[in-house]
Design a protein around this motif. Structure first.
Motif, mmCIF file in Angstrom:
data_model
loop_
_atom_site.group_PDB
_atom_site.id
_atom_site.type_symbol
_atom_site.label_atom_id
_atom_site.label_comp_id
_atom_site.label_asym_id
_atom_site.label_seq_id
_atom_site.Cartn_x
_atom_site.Cartn_y
_atom_site.Cartn_z
ATOM 1 N N SER A 157 1.563 13.029 2.705
ATOM 2 C CA SER A 157 2.736 11.895 3.018
ATOM 3 C C SER A 157 2.876 11.652 4.403
ATOM 4 O O SER A 157 2.371 12.329 5.187
ATOM 5 C CB SER A 157 3.928 12.600 2.425
ATOM 6 O OG SER A 157 4.496 13.685 3.116
ATOM 7 N N ASP A 196 0.749 -1.233 -0.106
ATOM 8 C CA ASP A 196 -0.282 -0.052 0.044
ATOM 9 C C ASP A 196 0.778 1.288 0.026
ATOM 10 O O ASP A 196 0.278 2.344 -0.042
ATOM 11 C CB ASP A 196 -0.809 -0.077 1.160
ATOM 12 C CG ASP A 196 -0.127 0.198 2.660
ATOM 13 O OD1 ASP A 196 0.866 -0.339 2.522
ATOM 14 O OD2 ASP A 196 -0.928 0.351 3.510
ATOM 15 N N SER A 197 2.050 0.965 0.045
ATOM 16 C CA SER A 197 2.957 2.340 0.051
ATOM 17 C C SER A 197 3.876 2.517 -1.006
ATOM 18 O O SER A 197 4.168 1.396 -1.807
ATOM 19 C CB SER A 197 3.968 2.076 1.414
ATOM 20 O OG SER A 197 4.824 0.881 1.382
ATOM 21 N N LEU A 251 7.533 9.337 1.501
ATOM 22 C CA LEU A 251 6.713 8.164 1.796
ATOM 23 C C LEU A 251 5.318 8.553 1.825
ATOM 24 O O LEU A 251 4.828 9.344 2.678
ATOM 25 C CB LEU A 251 7.489 7.454 3.182
ATOM 26 C CG LEU A 251 6.698 6.351 3.549
ATOM 27 C CD1 LEU A 251 6.821 5.167 2.468
ATOM 28 C CD2 LEU A 251 6.927 5.782 5.026
ATOM 29 N N TRP A 252 4.648 7.647 1.123
ATOM 30 C CA TRP A 252 3.213 7.884 0.945
ATOM 31 C C TRP A 252 2.521 6.520 0.953
ATOM 32 O O TRP A 252 2.871 5.451 0.756
ATOM 33 C CB TRP A 252 2.670 8.276 -0.513
ATOM 34 C CG TRP A 252 3.645 9.450 -0.927
ATOM 35 C CD1 TRP A 252 4.874 9.553 -1.485
ATOM 36 C CD2 TRP A 252 3.197 10.637 -1.018
ATOM 37 N NE1 TRP A 252 5.249 11.037 -1.999
ATOM 38 C CE2 TRP A 252 4.134 11.643 -1.633
ATOM 39 C CE3 TRP A 252 1.909 11.517 -0.464
ATOM 40 C CZ2 TRP A 252 3.898 13.097 -1.532
ATOM 41 C CZ3 TRP A 252 1.962 12.954 -0.758
ATOM 42 C CH2 TRP A 252 2.769 13.739 -1.343
ATOM 43 N N THR A 253 1.124 6.351 1.411
ATOM 44 C CA THR A 253 0.207 5.482 1.262
ATOM 45 C C THR A 253 -0.699 5.755 0.561
ATOM 46 O O THR A 253 -1.356 6.938 0.584
ATOM 47 C CB THR A 253 -0.136 4.766 2.722
ATOM 48 O OG1 THR A 253 -1.023 5.818 3.228
ATOM 49 C CG2 THR A 253 1.031 4.234 3.646
#
Length: 314
Positions: free
Chosen positions: A138, A117-118, A130-132
């Motif tokens: 972020s 999911d990231s 960094l993201w989901t």
């Protein structure tokens, strides 16, 4: 397999991890300096056809497919934004999300193959984010590089570990559970444009540089590279490890060539293709079909071919 012509200059190609006949292409108008962009989703076959395309107000520099949803793709945009598209929805419903936190061009994206999911983004604002997929902001911003970050790559086996490549001449290894980078590789004396992990050995990483070389490193002992691959005539723009052979690497360069290397061999260069007539800036290898490669360049052409054959042969 025949060539596909795009209206803008090619920047990145990525095979779908779900469908062996699907390929995404990122393109930018006016060599990515100024103008619009377009994301193409191509259907591969005896003739390459366009399934769908999305226009953007700025160039598209990179793309990555979701590892959990077969219809979701993330695009890195020259205005610093990330746009998420869902191919199962009509064009008017896309992009389903636009994430705009980077202060400068977003140049690289990579989806986590373990924690699906990231994803990561790399920007000319010197940061990695960094993201989901389910959050509008972020999760974290990582700022240690002293110049543009061109490329990010998740470790294929460790959900929290990734590498970044920067114009500050270093590659860094990160663990998102730690406050800062866990390792700094002074890998080249010139800008590093790309990095990728070996898919069969989670301690081996490759870096590609403006110095025309590719270097292979073992992060357990990184004082001296495992291999130095020389053969390109200009800056090496992208490097990719094969998902099928641990020692096989593909690269593309401003010298207009796509090269294949076996870094375990003394004569490491095992193939060179000069089918592009402008800078070759995007290359990928299919996860689902062994030996299937794709490339794109500033000549507005996309080639798909089987390793060992001529990309220009239909």
């Amino acid at each position: 397999m025949p060539v596909f012509k795009t209206p803008f200059n090619g920047y990145s190609v990525k095979f779908s991890p779900f469908y062996e006949n699907q390929l995404a292409v990122a393109t930018s108008q006016n060599f990515g300096i100024l103008g619009n962009g377009r994301l193409h989703i191509l259907q591969l076959g005896p003739i390459i056809t366009e399934r769908i395309a999305f226009d953007t107000s700025d160039g598209v520099y990179d793309i990555c497919w979701s590892e959990s949803h077969d219809s979701v793709i993330v695009a890195a945009i020259a205005d610093g934004s990330l746009k998420i598209y869902d191919l199962s929805l009509p064009p008017t419903a896309n992009p389903i999300r636009s994430l705009h936190e980077h202060a400068r061009e977003c140049h690289g994206v990579d989806f986590n193959t373990v924690r699906k999911d990231s994803f990561l983004s790399a920007s000319w604002d010197d940061t990695v984010k960094l993201w989901t997929v389910d959050r509008p902001a972020s999760v974290r911003t990582l700022k240690e590089h002293a110049y543009c970050v061109y490329s990010v790559a998740w470790n294929p086996r460790h959900a929290d570990v990734f590498a970044s490549a920067s114009g500050d001449c270093t590659a860094r290894i990160w663990d998102v559970r730690e406050p800062g980078s866990t390792m700094i590789l002074p890998a080249h004396e010139f800008e590093i444009l790309s990095c990728d992990w070996n898919k069969y050995d989670d301690c081996i990483i490759a870096t590609a540089s403006v110095d025309k070389s590719i270097k292979v490193w073992d992060v357990r002992n990184y004082r001296v590279p495992v291999a130095v691959l020389n053969g390109h005539g200009y800056a090496v723009r992208k490097v990719k490890f094969s998902p099928h052979r641990g020692s096989l690497i593909a690269s593309c360069s401003y010298d207009m060539t796509i090269c294949l290397w076996d870094y375990m061999l003394e004569d490491a260069l095992i193939g060179s293709h000069d089918h592009h007539t402008e800078f070759a800036v995007g290359v990928d290898m299919s996860v689902l079909v062994e030996g299937l490669l794709a490339s794109t360049g500033w000549d507005e052409l996309v080639y798909v071919w089987q390793h060992g054959t001529d990309p220009r042969a239909s």
